[in-house]
Motif scaffolding. Structure first.
Motif, PDB file in Angstrom:
ATOM      1  N   ARG A 194       0.833  -1.410  -0.163  1.00 19.23           N
ATOM      2  CA  ARG A 194      -0.042  -0.070  -0.015  1.00 19.23           C
ATOM      3  C   ARG A 194       0.886   1.220  -0.003  1.00 19.23           C
ATOM      4  NH1 ARG A 194      -2.214  -0.500   4.641  1.00 19.23           N
ATOM      5  NH2 ARG A 194      -1.274   1.080   5.861  1.00 19.23           N
ATOM      6  N   ILE A 195       1.935   1.207   0.870  1.00 18.41           N
ATOM      7  CA  ILE A 195       2.876   2.500   0.852  1.00 18.41           C
ATOM      8  C   ILE A 195       4.123   2.456   0.147  1.00 18.41           C
ATOM      9  CG2 ILE A 195       3.783   3.791   2.654  1.00 18.41           C
ATOM     10  CD1 ILE A 195       1.050   3.845   2.895  1.00 18.41           C
ATOM     11  N   PHE A 196       5.018   1.818   0.381  1.00 22.55           N
ATOM     12  CA  PHE A 196       6.248   1.564  -0.194  1.00 22.55           C
ATOM     13  C   PHE A 196       6.543   1.158  -1.561  1.00 22.55           C
ATOM     14  CE2 PHE A 196       7.052   0.704   4.668  1.00 22.55           C
ATOM     15  CZ  PHE A 196       7.618   2.161   4.712  1.00 22.55           C
ATOM     16  N   TYR A 197       6.003  -0.026  -1.955  1.00 18.86           N
ATOM     17  CA  TYR A 197       6.172  -0.448  -3.192  1.00 18.86           C
ATOM     18  C   TYR A 197       5.376   0.512  -4.517  1.00 18.86           C
ATOM     19  CZ  TYR A 197       6.009  -3.369  -7.627  1.00 18.86           C
ATOM     20  OH  TYR A 197       6.347  -3.629  -8.671  1.00 18.86           O
ATOM     21  N   PRO A 198       4.304   1.312  -4.280  1.00 14.31           N
ATOM     22  CA  PRO A 198       3.959   2.197  -5.130  1.00 14.31           C
ATOM     23  C   PRO A 198       4.648   3.352  -5.253  1.00 14.31           C
ATOM     24  CG  PRO A 198       2.078   1.327  -3.847  1.00 14.31           C
ATOM     25  CD  PRO A 198       3.135   0.656  -3.134  1.00 14.31           C
ATOM     26  N   ILE A 199       5.403   3.915  -4.170  1.00 16.90           N
ATOM     27  CA  ILE A 199       6.296   4.979  -4.469  1.00 16.90           C
ATOM     28  C   ILE A 199       7.559   4.355  -5.444  1.00 16.90           C
ATOM     29  CG2 ILE A 199       8.318   6.263  -3.096  1.00 16.90           C
ATOM     30  CD1 ILE A 199       6.290   5.967  -0.522  1.00 16.90           C
ATOM     31  N   PHE A 200       8.040   3.259  -4.811  1.00 18.06           N
ATOM     32  CA  PHE A 200       9.007   2.638  -6.058  1.00 18.06           C
ATOM     33  C   PHE A 200       8.610   2.623  -7.552  1.00 18.06           C
ATOM     34  CE2 PHE A 200      11.330   1.423  -2.053  1.00 18.06           C
ATOM     35  CZ  PHE A 200      12.339   2.005  -2.251  1.00 18.06           C
ATOM     36  N   GLU A 201       7.331   2.236  -7.563  1.00 27.57           N
ATOM     37  CA  GLU A 201       6.662   2.295  -8.917  1.00 27.57           C
ATOM     38  C   GLU A 201       6.570   3.673  -9.487  1.00 27.57           C
ATOM     39  OE1 GLU A 201       2.977  -0.135  -9.210  1.00 27.57           O
ATOM     40  OE2 GLU A 201       4.177  -1.319 -10.377  1.00 27.57           O
ATOM     41  N   GLU A 202       6.037   4.741  -8.833  1.00 26.89           N
ATOM     42  CA  GLU A 202       5.947   5.846  -9.183  1.00 26.89           C
ATOM     43  C   GLU A 202       7.317   6.822  -9.501  1.00 26.89           C
ATOM     44  OE1 GLU A 202       4.443   9.960  -7.009  1.00 26.89           O
ATOM     45  OE2 GLU A 202       3.192   8.309  -6.846  1.00 26.89           O
ATOM     46  N   ILE A 203       8.206   6.152  -8.863  1.00 27.37           N
ATOM     47  CA  ILE A 203       9.713   6.940  -9.091  1.00 27.37           C
ATOM     48  C   ILE A 203      10.693   5.961  -9.803  1.00 27.37           C
ATOM     49  CG2 ILE A 203       9.627   8.503  -7.146  1.00 27.37           C
ATOM     50  CD1 ILE A 203      11.607   6.432  -5.628  1.00 27.37           C
ATOM     51  N   SER A 204      10.085   5.058 -10.537  1.00 29.70           N
ATOM     52  CA  SER A 204      10.950   3.847 -11.344  1.00 29.70           C
ATOM     53  C   SER A 204      11.611   4.630 -12.363  1.00 29.70           C
ATOM     54  CB  SER A 204      10.027   3.131 -11.978  1.00 29.70           C
ATOM     55  OG  SER A 204       9.182   3.497 -12.994  1.00 29.70           O
ATOM     56  N   ASN A 205      11.559   5.748 -12.925  1.00 24.52           N
ATOM     57  CA  ASN A 205      12.262   6.406 -13.525  1.00 24.52           C
ATOM     58  C   ASN A 205      13.663   7.227 -12.920  1.00 24.52           C
ATOM     59  OD1 ASN A 205      10.943   5.552 -16.010  1.00 24.52           O
ATOM     60  ND2 ASN A 205       9.493   7.375 -15.935  1.00 24.52           N
ATOM     61  N   ASP A 206      13.683   7.150 -11.829  1.00 22.77           N
ATOM     62  CA  ASP A 206      14.592   8.064 -11.104  1.00 22.77           C
ATOM     63  C   ASP A 206      15.708   6.885 -10.794  1.00 22.77           C
ATOM     64  OD1 ASP A 206      16.224   9.131  -9.182  1.00 22.77           O
ATOM     65  OD2 ASP A 206      14.832   9.737  -7.940  1.00 22.77           O
ATOM     66  N   SER A 207      16.682   6.824 -11.358  1.00 25.75           N
ATOM     67  CA  SER A 207      17.802   5.834 -10.993  1.00 25.75           C
ATOM     68  C   SER A 207      18.516   5.871  -9.885  1.00 25.75           C
ATOM     69  CB  SER A 207      18.755   5.799 -12.248  1.00 25.75           C
ATOM     70  OG  SER A 207      19.198   7.019 -12.569  1.00 25.75           O
ATOM     71  N   SER A 208      18.396   7.177  -9.243  1.00 30.56           N
ATOM     72  CA  SER A 208      19.053   7.374  -7.764  1.00 30.56           C
ATOM     73  C   SER A 208      18.286   6.622  -6.695  1.00 30.56           C
ATOM     74  CB  SER A 208      19.277   8.816  -7.461  1.00 30.56           C
ATOM     75  OG  SER A 208      18.041   9.292  -7.462  1.00 30.56           O
ATOM     76  N   LEU A 209      17.205   6.056  -6.808  1.00 28.26           N
ATOM     77  CA  LEU A 209      16.429   5.351  -5.727  1.00 28.26           C
ATOM     78  C   LEU A 209      15.813   4.424  -6.563  1.00 28.26           C
ATOM     79  CD1 LEU A 209      14.470   8.666  -4.344  1.00 28.26           C
ATOM     80  CD2 LEU A 209      16.292   7.537  -3.251  1.00 28.26           C
ATOM     81  N   VAL A 210      16.494   3.083  -5.972  1.00 30.08           N
ATOM     82  CA  VAL A 210      16.103   1.849  -6.685  1.00 30.08           C
ATOM     83  C   VAL A 210      15.739   0.610  -5.736  1.00 30.08           C
ATOM     84  CG1 VAL A 210      16.898  -0.108  -8.346  1.00 30.08           C
ATOM     85  CG2 VAL A 210      17.549   2.343  -8.524  1.00 30.08           C
ATOM     86  N   LEU A 211      14.602   0.268  -5.839  1.00 33.56           N
ATOM     87  CA  LEU A 211      14.380  -1.214  -4.990  1.00 33.56           C
ATOM     88  C   LEU A 211      14.943  -2.353  -5.537  1.00 33.56           C
ATOM     89  CD1 LEU A 211      12.818  -2.449  -2.655  1.00 33.56           C
ATOM     90  CD2 LEU A 211      10.891  -2.890  -4.166  1.00 33.56           C
ATOM     91  N   LYS A 212      16.109  -2.706  -4.889  1.00 37.33           N
ATOM     92  CA  LYS A 212      16.837  -3.847  -5.585  1.00 37.33           C
ATOM     93  C   LYS A 212      16.430  -5.138  -5.242  1.00 37.33           C
ATOM     94  CE  LYS A 212      20.537  -2.185  -7.983  1.00 37.33           C
ATOM     95  NZ  LYS A 212      20.940  -2.534  -9.144  1.00 37.33           N
ATOM     96  N   ALA A 213      16.067  -5.494  -4.012  1.00 37.48           N
ATOM     97  CA  ALA A 213      15.734  -6.658  -3.548  1.00 37.48           C
ATOM     98  C   ALA A 213      14.448  -6.629  -2.129  1.00 37.48           C
ATOM     99  CB  ALA A 213      17.041  -7.264  -3.081  1.00 37.48           C
ATOM    100  N   ALA A 214      13.892  -7.577  -2.238  1.00 33.49           N
ATOM    101  CA  ALA A 214      12.995  -7.685  -0.940  1.00 33.49           C
ATOM    102  C   ALA A 214      13.016  -9.181  -0.302  1.00 33.49           C
ATOM    103  CB  ALA A 214      11.514  -7.211  -1.591  1.00 33.49           C
ATOM    104  N   ILE A 215      12.671  -9.238   0.749  1.00 34.21           N
ATOM    105  CA  ILE A 215      12.533 -10.405   1.711  1.00 34.21           C
ATOM    106  C   ILE A 215      11.326 -10.422   2.341  1.00 34.21           C
ATOM    107  CG2 ILE A 215      13.671  -9.492   3.722  1.00 34.21           C
ATOM    108  CD1 ILE A 215      15.368 -12.237   3.757  1.00 34.21           C
ATOM    109  N   ASP A 216      10.710 -11.874   2.590  1.00 30.77           N
ATOM    110  CA  ASP A 216       9.487 -12.100   3.237  1.00 30.77           C
ATOM    111  C   ASP A 216       9.429 -13.504   3.702  1.00 30.77           C
ATOM    112  OD1 ASP A 216       6.816 -12.009   4.185  1.00 30.77           O
ATOM    113  OD2 ASP A 216       6.532 -10.059   3.177  1.00 30.77           O
ATOM    114  N   LEU A 217       8.453 -14.108   4.067  1.00 36.84           N
ATOM    115  CA  LEU A 217       8.179 -15.436   4.307  1.00 36.84           C
ATOM    116  C   LEU A 217       7.871 -16.269   3.231  1.00 36.84           C
ATOM    117  CD1 LEU A 217       6.413 -14.802   7.649  1.00 36.84           C
ATOM    118  CD2 LEU A 217       8.927 -15.321   7.595  1.00 36.84           C
ATOM    119  N   GLU A 218       8.251 -17.601   3.361  1.00 35.94           N
ATOM    120  CA  GLU A 218       8.096 -18.622   2.171  1.00 35.94           C
ATOM    121  C   GLU A 218       6.645 -18.665   2.230  1.00 35.94           C
ATOM    122  OE1 GLU A 218       8.609 -20.705  -0.803  1.00 35.94           O
ATOM    123  OE2 GLU A 218      10.200 -20.029   0.248  1.00 35.94           O
ATOM    124  N   SER A 219       5.936 -18.681   2.962  1.00 37.23           N
ATOM    125  CA  SER A 219       4.172 -18.860   2.906  1.00 37.23           C
ATOM    126  C   SER A 219       3.932 -17.569   2.268  1.00 37.23           C
ATOM    127  CB  SER A 219       3.598 -19.011   4.417  1.00 37.23           C
ATOM    128  OG  SER A 219       3.864 -17.704   4.970  1.00 37.23           O
TER     129      SER A 219
END
Length: 146
Positions: free
Chosen positions: A19-44
């Motif tokens: 709801r909050i973080f991922y949409p921001i990265f999508e919105e700024i996806s053309n800004d190469s200075s802020l990049v969501l490179k990896a994410a981690i969560d539970l296998e389930s």
């Protein structure tokens, strides 16, 4: 490492991140200075997360932890090893900690030791049964005072 570029690791890809973080990265996806490179969560949560990010602009490298890993005060050595590998492989210099509060402190402690900048949801930490168990509440009080 180029300090003008911030490579993020998102720890916790649940409803709040969606709801909050991922949409921001999508919105700024053309800004190469802020990049969501990896994410981690539970296998389930793998199927839900992969369905969510499928076909979207931002495609972080996903990593999944076994659900039965006991995490509260400290991360397991296997989790630390995985996180350190992700940091090294992707030149991570910042983390967003968006997990449930019981594990905030463990991830923040790791990130501080790794020299990473941290953005973390509140509260900073919590203990199991803090509202119904005196010893758990006292443990929380010691952490705040220390």
């Amino acid at each position: 490492m180029n300090m003008n570029k911030i490579n993020f690791l998102l720890i916790g890809f649940g409803p709040h991140s969606k709801r909050i973080f991922y949409p921001i990265f999508e919105e700024i996806s053309n800004d190469s200075s802020l990049v969501l490179k990896a994410a981690i969560d539970l296998e389930s949560k793998r199927e839900i997360i992969e369905q969510y990010i499928g076909g979207r602009k931002v495609q972080p490298e996903m990593h999944y932890l076994n659900n039965d890993e006991p995490i509260q005060d400290e991360l397991t050595s296997s989790t630390v090893k995985l996180l350190n590998l992700i940091v090294e492989e992707h030149s991570i210099n910042a983390v967003i900690i968006a997990t449930e509060p019981l594990v905030h402190r463990a991830y923040a402690t790791w990130a501080l030791k790794a020299g990473l900048s941290i953005l973390m949801d509140k509260p900073i930490s919590a203990n199991i049964n803090v509202s119904s168990d005196i010893s758990s509440a006292k443990k929380s009080q010691r952490i705040i005072i220390s």
